[in-house]
Design a protein around this motif. Structure first.
Motif, short mmCIF file in Angstrom:
data_model
loop_
_atom_site.label_atom_id
_atom_site.label_comp_id
_atom_site.label_asym_id
_atom_site.label_seq_id
_atom_site.Cartn_x
_atom_site.Cartn_y
_atom_site.Cartn_z
N THR A 67 40.01 20.47 42.94
CA THR A 67 40.22 20.82 42.15
C THR A 67 38.54 21.30 42.73
O THR A 67 38.11 22.31 42.47
N PHE A 68 38.10 20.61 43.66
CA PHE A 68 36.88 21.00 43.81
C PHE A 68 36.70 22.05 45.21
O PHE A 68 36.30 23.11 45.01
N LEU A 69 37.36 21.72 45.93
CA LEU A 69 37.83 22.84 46.68
C LEU A 69 39.24 24.28 47.28
O LEU A 69 38.31 25.08 47.63
N GLY A 70 39.65 24.24 46.05
CA GLY A 70 40.57 24.75 45.95
C GLY A 70 40.37 25.82 44.85
O GLY A 70 41.26 27.20 45.02
N THR A 71 39.32 26.10 44.26
CA THR A 71 38.49 26.83 43.30
C THR A 71 38.37 28.30 44.62
O THR A 71 38.65 29.04 44.15
N MET A 72 37.85 27.98 45.68
CA MET A 72 37.45 29.01 46.46
C MET A 72 38.89 29.49 47.22
O MET A 72 38.73 30.74 47.61
N GLY A 73 39.73 29.03 47.57
CA GLY A 73 41.23 29.48 47.76
C GLY A 73 42.07 30.29 46.89
O GLY A 73 43.30 30.47 47.20
N LEU A 74 41.20 30.58 45.19
CA LEU A 74 42.55 30.65 44.36
C LEU A 74 42.45 32.16 44.84
O LEU A 74 41.23 33.04 44.80
N PRO A 75 43.65 33.02 44.93
CA PRO A 75 43.02 34.03 45.08
C PRO A 75 42.80 35.50 43.98
O PRO A 75 42.04 36.18 44.02
N HIS A 76 43.47 34.75 42.52
CA HIS A 76 42.88 35.31 41.91
C HIS A 76 41.60 35.58 41.03
O HIS A 76 40.69 36.07 41.10
N VAL A 77 40.94 34.22 41.96
CA VAL A 77 39.62 34.15 41.79
C VAL A 77 38.40 34.55 42.86
O VAL A 77 37.77 34.93 43.03
N VAL A 78 38.56 34.56 44.02
CA VAL A 78 38.61 34.99 45.61
C VAL A 78 37.94 36.73 45.11
O VAL A 78 37.42 37.15 45.44
N VAL A 79 39.25 37.30 44.62
CA VAL A 79 38.96 38.69 44.74
C VAL A 79 37.89 39.44 43.51
O VAL A 79 37.50 40.41 43.60
N ARG A 80 38.07 37.97 42.60
CA ARG A 80 36.68 38.29 41.53
C ARG A 80 35.57 39.02 42.30
O ARG A 80 34.64 40.02 41.33
N PHE A 81 35.39 38.79 43.02
CA PHE A 81 33.85 38.45 44.01
C PHE A 81 33.76 39.87 45.05
O PHE A 81 32.55 40.39 45.58
N TYR A 82 35.07 40.12 45.46
CA TYR A 82 34.53 41.65 45.93
C TYR A 82 34.34 42.86 45.00
O TYR A 82 33.96 43.90 45.19
N THR A 83 33.84 43.03 42.71
CA THR A 83 34.16 44.03 42.34
C THR A 83 32.48 43.80 42.12
O THR A 83 32.01 44.59 41.27
N ASN A 84 31.64 42.71 42.57
CA ASN A 84 30.43 42.85 42.19
C ASN A 84 29.75 43.78 43.44
O ASN A 84 30.06 43.89 44.51
#
Length: 492
Positions: A239-256
């Motif tokens: 859970t600690f490390l998996g968050t950064m590898g989830l595609p729907h989470v990571v793609v959100r940071f491209y919108t900033n």
């Protein structure tokens, strides 16, 4: 339909209509390809954090945590702790550099960093695999919710959620979905906060009956010995490390707009998730006090278990609305992430960009929808936990090493992705196929992150060392770009 099912039916209709209405309103802002993929990188941190909270708080968060704590006790609190703390790791190691990369998707980042189409294609396969593994339990959770709330057949929920998600995603893309998901976070928070506040007052008025629990229910790490200890630590790592590898989470940071905004977004997300995750364990405690038996539908059934009449109906309608919003928001985020990858690597070669995105959205939604209908009783919380393990074993090493170590090579990245992906996916397949868990072999496969993440990192490092001559020529320049604040670039 009987009167008891009416509040749930009304809640589902209201949430579906509101979701479509907000998505349609956001459609007027979606005109370009960049709008569809990353909302033209103009989403401010507060709106983006609400949208991330909306898509991240899935069926496992809204329904699964309360049920797990009800059944297994305090050990299960590691799920919300890990899911929240994962954003702290994301904040420190990944958020700002990932935004500065200028990529649209994880495969984009991998190709830009390593200069390899092979790495890109492998990343695309992993994104789609994680996205579909995560989508199946969302659809299954929708079936459970509608069956409990309005006594609908189990196939109705997946079809309704799939249809609403497909309409919203294909019509407006990321720009439209951002507004929808931000609304759905606040709806989900309200849908838990108001009922639990009312139910706590009722509990206190009833003379505060004590939860009837086994002795070790509230004592973590006891009762299972070394196997329980391993499973707990492996779950924490996933859970600690998996968050950064989830595609729907990571793609959100491209919108900033920039790296600084990405960091501010992550800080706000930490606060929003922390507030939300206080609530599900309270449902578990009240469920124990009042003898609730069905863990899957605890949140939906607890209001009527504790009170009847109009108040029970209203609270039931509210939690049903929140649960339905959870399926819609998370499914929308996953569909966007998978659609973006399929568009760039499959459909865009034959169709115009926006049309290709819409075709990809149909594929992204219908495949896991069909799987959820063919595989009932998939296990919502367990499947989501395994998706985290796969993400932690693949994209986490790739992102951390790709951002912080110049020596990573394409061959090393492929080796790590194959080893970590094969190990974790194989463990997932075994676990889903074999319900009988006994002995260390089953424990190791049931929670693979503790061994699959180190193996993946080792493979990436060792193979990169052996192929050090193939480090991309642009690696140093690209890493300077990742770690240079935008303000300094403007000053130059």
């Amino acid at each position: 339909m009987d009167l008891e099912a009416l509040p749930g039916a009304v809640a589902v209709v209201v949430v579906a209509v509101a979701t479509l209405a907000i998505g349609t309103w956001g459609l007027r802002f979606s005109r370009t390809t960049s709008d569809f993929f990353v909302a033209s990188r103009t989403v401010n941190p507060r709106l983006n954090a609400s949208a991330i909270g909306g898509e991240y708080l899935s069926a496992a968060s809204f329904l699964g945590i309360a049920g797990l704590v009800l059944t297994f006790g305090a050990d299960m609190l590691w799920y919300p702790v890990g899911w929240t703390a994962g954003y702290l790791v994301l904040l420190v190691l990944v958020a700002a550099p990932l935004r500065r990369s200028g990529a649209y998707t994880l495969p984009d980042f991998a190709e830009a960093r390593l200069g390899s189409r092979g790495v890109r294609h492998l990343c695309s396969v992993v994104v789609v695999a994680i996205g579909w593994l995560y989508l199946v339990p969302q659809f299954e959770g929708a079936g459970i919710t509608l069956a409990a709330a309005i006594d609908a057949p189990r196939w109705v929920g997946p079809l309704v959620v799939g249809a609403v998600v497909l309409v919203n995603v294909s019509s407006g893309g990321m720009r439209s979905i951002t507004f929808v998901q931000a609304f759905q976070y606040w709806l989900k928070l309200t849908a838990l906060l108001v009922p639990v506040a009312v139910l706590l007052v009722i509990w206190a008025g009833d003379g505060a009956p004590r939860p009837v629990t086994p002795q070790d229910w509230s004592m973590p790490l006891l009762g299972d010995g070394a196997q329980g200890l391993y499973s707990t630590y492996s779950l924490i790592l996933a859970t600690f490390l998996g968050t950064m590898g989830l595609p729907h989470v990571v793609v959100r940071f491209y919108t900033n707009p920039d790296g600084r905004a990405a960091r501010r977004t992550t800080l706000v997300v930490l606060a929003l998730l922390g507030i939300f995750y206080v609530l599900p364990p309270l449902f578990a405690m009240l469920g124990r006090a009042y003898g609730a038996a069905d863990a899957d539908t605890l949140v939906l059934e607890l209001p009527r278990l504790m009170t009847d009449g109009v108040l029970g109906d209203v609270l039931t309608g509210l939690v049903t609305a929140g649960a339905f919003a959870a399926f819609l928001s998370t499914s929308s985020g996953l569909a966007i992430a998978v659609s973006g990858v399929l568009t760039q690597d499959v459909t865009v070669r034959r169709l115009p960009d926006v049309t290709a995105f819409r075709v990809a959205a149909v594929i992204a939604v219908t495949v896991p929808l069909a799987a959820s209908l063919a595989l009932p009783d998939f296990g919502v919380a367990r499947a989501v936990g395994l998706a985290f393990a796969v993400a932690a074993s693949t994209f986490c090493p790739l992102l951390v090493l790709g951002i912080w170590w110049r020596g990573l090579t394409a061959a090393g990245a492929i080796a790590g992705l194959l080893v970590g992906g094969a190990g974790s996916v194989g463990a997932v397949a075994w676990t889903l196929a074999d319900d009988a868990s006994s002995g260390w072999f089953d424990v190791l496969l049931g929670q693979p992150a503790a061994w699959s993440v180190p193996v993946a990192v080792t493979a990436m490092v060792v193979v990169s060392r052996l192929t050090a001559r193939t480090v991309p020529a642009h690696a140093r320049r690209f890493m300077v770009r990742l770690h240079t604040p935008e303000a300094l670039e403007l000053d130059r």
